[in-house]
Design a protein around this motif. Structure first.
Motif, PDB file in Angstrom:
ATOM      1  N   ASN A  28       0.834  -1.396  -0.068  1.00 45.64           N
ATOM      2  CA  ASN A  28       0.038  -0.045  -0.113  1.00 45.64           C
ATOM      3  C   ASN A  28       0.792   1.192  -0.145  1.00 45.64           C
ATOM      4  O   ASN A  28       2.277   1.110  -0.153  1.00 45.64           O
ATOM      5  CB  ASN A  28      -1.083   0.112   1.242  1.00 45.64           C
ATOM      6  CG  ASN A  28      -0.185   0.095   2.496  1.00 45.64           C
ATOM      7  OD1 ASN A  28       0.794   0.789   2.573  1.00 45.64           O
ATOM      8  ND2 ASN A  28      -0.621  -1.008   3.249  1.00 45.64           N
ATOM      9  N   GLU A  29       0.261   2.315   0.195  1.00 42.12           N
ATOM     10  CA  GLU A  29       1.123   3.750   0.091  1.00 42.12           C
ATOM     11  C   GLU A  29       2.084   3.616   1.050  1.00 42.12           C
ATOM     12  O   GLU A  29       3.176   4.294   1.029  1.00 42.12           O
ATOM     13  CB  GLU A  29       0.387   4.732  -0.002  1.00 42.12           C
ATOM     14  CG  GLU A  29      -0.400   5.081  -1.321  1.00 42.12           C
ATOM     15  CD  GLU A  29      -1.225   6.431  -0.957  1.00 42.12           C
ATOM     16  OE1 GLU A  29      -0.901   7.165  -0.141  1.00 42.12           O
ATOM     17  OE2 GLU A  29      -1.993   6.671  -2.056  1.00 42.12           O
ATOM     18  N   ASN A  30       2.330   3.009   2.238  1.00 36.90           N
ATOM     19  CA  ASN A  30       3.148   2.994   3.302  1.00 36.90           C
ATOM     20  C   ASN A  30       4.156   1.735   3.440  1.00 36.90           C
ATOM     21  O   ASN A  30       5.137   1.781   4.167  1.00 36.90           O
ATOM     22  CB  ASN A  30       2.387   3.145   4.659  1.00 36.90           C
ATOM     23  CG  ASN A  30       1.933   4.413   4.537  1.00 36.90           C
ATOM     24  OD1 ASN A  30       2.361   5.481   4.148  1.00 36.90           O
ATOM     25  ND2 ASN A  30       0.530   4.643   4.969  1.00 36.90           N
ATOM     26  N   VAL A  31       3.906   0.660   2.679  1.00 36.40           N
ATOM     27  CA  VAL A  31       4.452  -0.820   3.138  1.00 36.40           C
ATOM     28  C   VAL A  31       4.991  -1.243   1.810  1.00 36.40           C
ATOM     29  O   VAL A  31       4.071  -1.462   0.888  1.00 36.40           O
ATOM     30  CB  VAL A  31       3.341  -1.586   3.845  1.00 36.40           C
ATOM     31  CG1 VAL A  31       4.368  -3.148   4.163  1.00 36.40           C
ATOM     32  CG2 VAL A  31       2.937  -0.975   5.232  1.00 36.40           C
ATOM     33  N   LEU A  32       6.253  -1.424   1.744  1.00 37.63           N
ATOM     34  CA  LEU A  32       6.926  -2.291   0.874  1.00 37.63           C
ATOM     35  C   LEU A  32       7.397  -3.557   1.209  1.00 37.63           C
ATOM     36  O   LEU A  32       8.347  -3.692   2.286  1.00 37.63           O
ATOM     37  CB  LEU A  32       8.095  -1.213   0.385  1.00 37.63           C
ATOM     38  CG  LEU A  32       9.116  -1.853  -0.568  1.00 37.63           C
ATOM     39  CD1 LEU A  32       8.534  -1.855  -1.901  1.00 37.63           C
ATOM     40  CD2 LEU A  32      10.372  -1.047  -0.815  1.00 37.63           C
ATOM     41  N   ALA A  33       7.052  -4.531   0.546  1.00 40.54           N
ATOM     42  CA  ALA A  33       7.480  -5.978   0.787  1.00 40.54           C
ATOM     43  C   ALA A  33       8.920  -6.226   0.027  1.00 40.54           C
ATOM     44  O   ALA A  33       8.700  -5.826  -1.248  1.00 40.54           O
ATOM     45  CB  ALA A  33       6.309  -6.951   0.460  1.00 40.54           C
ATOM     46  N   VAL A  34       9.766  -6.750   0.714  1.00 44.54           N
ATOM     47  CA  VAL A  34      11.128  -6.950  -0.182  1.00 44.54           C
ATOM     48  C   VAL A  34      11.288  -8.644   0.317  1.00 44.54           C
ATOM     49  O   VAL A  34      12.519  -8.777   0.528  1.00 44.54           O
ATOM     50  CB  VAL A  34      12.162  -6.106   0.246  1.00 44.54           C
ATOM     51  CG1 VAL A  34      11.944  -4.561  -0.472  1.00 44.54           C
ATOM     52  CG2 VAL A  34      12.099  -5.733   1.688  1.00 44.54           C
ATOM     53  N   ASP A  35      10.292  -9.304   0.328  1.00 38.28           N
ATOM     54  CA  ASP A  35      10.630 -10.743   1.005  1.00 38.28           C
ATOM     55  C   ASP A  35      11.333 -11.440   0.015  1.00 38.28           C
ATOM     56  O   ASP A  35      12.184 -12.601   0.699  1.00 38.28           O
ATOM     57  CB  ASP A  35       9.225 -11.534   0.823  1.00 38.28           C
ATOM     58  CG  ASP A  35       8.344 -10.965   1.784  1.00 38.28           C
ATOM     59  OD1 ASP A  35       8.383  -9.623   2.245  1.00 38.28           O
ATOM     60  OD2 ASP A  35       7.130 -11.704   2.327  1.00 38.28           O
ATOM     61  N   SER A  36      11.491 -11.204  -1.350  1.00 36.66           N
ATOM     62  CA  SER A  36      12.296 -12.091  -2.017  1.00 36.66           C
ATOM     63  C   SER A  36      13.605 -11.719  -2.174  1.00 36.66           C
ATOM     64  O   SER A  36      14.650 -12.636  -2.516  1.00 36.66           O
ATOM     65  CB  SER A  36      11.813 -12.047  -3.475  1.00 36.66           C
ATOM     66  OG  SER A  36      11.992 -10.833  -3.962  1.00 36.66           O
TER      67      SER A  36
END
Ligand code: 5GP
Length: 191
Positions: A16-24
């Motif tokens: 969303n506008e506030n959360v970035l996923a960098v799981d990979s």
């Protein structure tokens, strides 16, 4: 750092506008060549500060802290989150309160007094800088120990949130490898 910025554009997922996923590549699966480059970059920036210890917070800061400490040839110390104070002797630990906006919980984090002393110069390393609570908590622990704070190496700073301003106002020097200006419409824009 160009390689990291490129990786975020290719593999990061804007939740969303506030959360970035960098799981990979950072938060679940780890991209080791990239981790190594990030560690080297933090070392190159802070190498003349007499760093004796790299401090982070479990769990997601540990990997990048290890690759950083490898270049400094110093130990990594990670603050632990404790669910119950009654399980541990309090007097041999430094404690700080850390509110997590992503998880909406308050964590009391601690470091054993055995591993931090006034002789130490500490570099704090973490994966994200958002509201600055993790970083300020770690800085508080460094202060309680009477140790010197060299600064903070941050992998991804969400510069549109208030943490960067707060920690710099507190006099902490921050070196961020990628500074995100916004994540509107699912698109990452850098500062
Ligand atoms: P702060 O204390 O600065 O608000 O948040 C820092 C911590 O929250 C980081 O250690 C990181 O684990 C987590 N965090 C904050 N924002 C994000 C985000 O956008 N994505 C991920 N994956 N973690 C985040």
């Amino acid at each position: 750092m160009e390689a990291l910025k490129q990786m975020i554009l290719e593999k990061g997922q804007v939740r969303n506008e506030n959360v970035l996923a960098v799981d990979s590549f950072i938060n679940h699966q780890l991209d080791i060549p990239l981790m190594d480059k990030m560690g080297r970059e933090f070392w190159a920036y802070f190498k003349d500060r007499g760093v004796t210890k790299v401090l982070t917070i479990e769990a997601s800061g540990i990997a990048v802290a290890c690759f950083t400490a490898r270049y400094f040839e110093v130990p990594v110390l990670f603050a632990r989150k404790t669910p119950s104070l009654t399980l541990t002797a309090q007097e041999d630990k430094y404690f700080a309160e850390v509110h997590s906006f992503t998880k909406q919980v308050d964590n009391q984090v601690f470091v054993s007094k055995r591993y931090l002393s006034p002789e130490d110069t500490v570099l704090i390393v973490d994966d994200f800088l958002a509201h600055g609570q993790a970083l300020l908590g770690l800085a508080e622990i460094v202060k309680q120990a009477g140790a010197k704070l060299a600064g903070a190496g941050i992998v991804i700073e969400k510069a549109f949130q208030k943490g960067g301003g707060l920690v710099r106002e507190a006099g902490i020097e921050v070196h961020s490898l990628a500074r995100i200006a916004s994540m509107k419409d699912g698109k990452v824009e850098y500062v």
